[in-house]
Scaffold this motif. Structure first.
Motif, PDB file in Angstrom:
ATOM      1  N   LYS A   1       0.856  -1.182   0.000  1.00  0.00           N
ATOM      2  CA  LYS A   1       0.000   0.000   0.000  1.00  0.00           C
ATOM      3  C   LYS A   1       0.891   1.231   0.000  1.00  0.00           C
ATOM      4  O   LYS A   1       1.786   1.367   0.839  1.00  0.00           O
TER       5      LYS A   1
ATOM      6  N   GLY B   1      -7.087   4.283  -0.421  1.00  0.00           N
ATOM      7  CA  GLY B   1      -5.787   4.711  -0.917  1.00  0.00           C
ATOM      8  C   GLY B   1      -5.350   3.913  -2.130  1.00  0.00           C
ATOM      9  O   GLY B   1      -6.164   3.363  -2.866  1.00  0.00           O
ATOM     10  N   ASN B   2      -4.026   3.858  -2.320  1.00  0.00           N
ATOM     11  CA  ASN B   2      -3.436   3.232  -3.502  1.00  0.00           C
ATOM     12  C   ASN B   2      -2.617   2.006  -3.118  1.00  0.00           C
ATOM     13  O   ASN B   2      -1.888   2.032  -2.121  1.00  0.00           O
TER      14      ASN B   2
ATOM     15  N   GLY C   1      -2.022   8.188  -0.761  1.00  0.00           N
ATOM     16  CA  GLY C   1      -3.276   7.591  -1.194  1.00  0.00           C
ATOM     17  C   GLY C   1      -4.079   8.449  -2.151  1.00  0.00           C
ATOM     18  O   GLY C   1      -5.229   8.137  -2.451  1.00  0.00           O
TER      19      GLY C   1
ATOM     20  N   HIS D   1      -6.882   1.925  -6.741  1.00  0.00           N
ATOM     21  CA  HIS D   1      -7.181   3.127  -5.947  1.00  0.00           C
ATOM     22  C   HIS D   1      -8.595   2.993  -5.411  1.00  0.00           C
ATOM     23  O   HIS D   1      -9.511   2.629  -6.147  1.00  0.00           O
TER      24      HIS D   1
END
Length: 199
Positions: free
Chosen positions: A91, A156-157, A95, A145
């Motif tokens: 992660k 988030g990403n 984000g 995402h």
């Protein structure tokens, strides 16, 4: 003349496949598919090692925070490829949607257009998947995402790399080594709404 043309086309295809194979990724932030977990022991929370429900053939181990990342996990084999990294997810610390777009652009430039879109129509979930190949088989690359309210999806990403064929082989290995006993039959009197409540 025809033979020369066919040989030239075959050579071009071979060169394209060779460069494609060399271009397929297998590492992110020092974590590499196919390596033993001992190679990254210092960044793992080994006490977190667990087999997901009904997936005894693998173990999931949490990754400690890395610079630029906010945790993640690796998945290692527990049968034929014991302790070998088969899949991992990281992660990103950033984000934002802007960061996602930057990463996507870099991935598209390097690996071409993704093979699959798995997002939602609301724009809160964006998931792009590349299916790439190298000498060892298929590599799945997923960029995600999420900015919605669903607690089951991390906001988030994040980015994931995996070798799906290796995971399937691990499952086959486990099932051969651990034949499943027949499950309990459904009770004969289980009818109507009783099927939906605990017993």
């Amino acid at each position: 003349m025809k033979k020369i043309l066919l040989l030239s086309i075959a050579l071009l295809i071979f060169m394209a496949n060779s460069s494609f194979a060399a271009n397929a990724p297998n590492s992110i932030a020092g974590i590499t598919l196919g390596q033993n977990l001992s190679s990254i022991r210092s960044i793992l929370d080994l006490d977190s090692a667990r087999s997901p429900w009904q997936e005894e053939y693998i173990k999931r181990i949490e990754v400690k925070d890395l610079e630029g990342y906010n945790g993640g996990y690796i998945v290692v084999g527990d049968c034929n490829r014991k302790d070998i990294i088969l899949r991992f997810k990281l992660k990103y610390a950033d984000g934002s949607s802007d960061f996602f777009d930057k990463i996507y652009s870099m991935l598209e430039k390097r690996f071409g257009k993704p093979n699959d879109w798995r997002g939602n129509p609301f724009g809160t979930l964006k998931v792009w998947k590349w299916s790439l190949n190298d000498d060892l088989g298929n590599i799945s690359l997923i960029l995600q995402h999420f900015s919605g309210d669903d607690d089951s999806i991390n906001t988030g990403n994040s980015i994931r790399l995996s070798r799906p064929e290796w995971i399937e082989q691990e499952q086959d290995c486990w099932e051969k080594a651990n034949p499943v006993a027949k499950t309990n039959p459904i009770p004969a009197k289980m009818k109507g709404m009783s099927w939906f409540i605990p017993y």
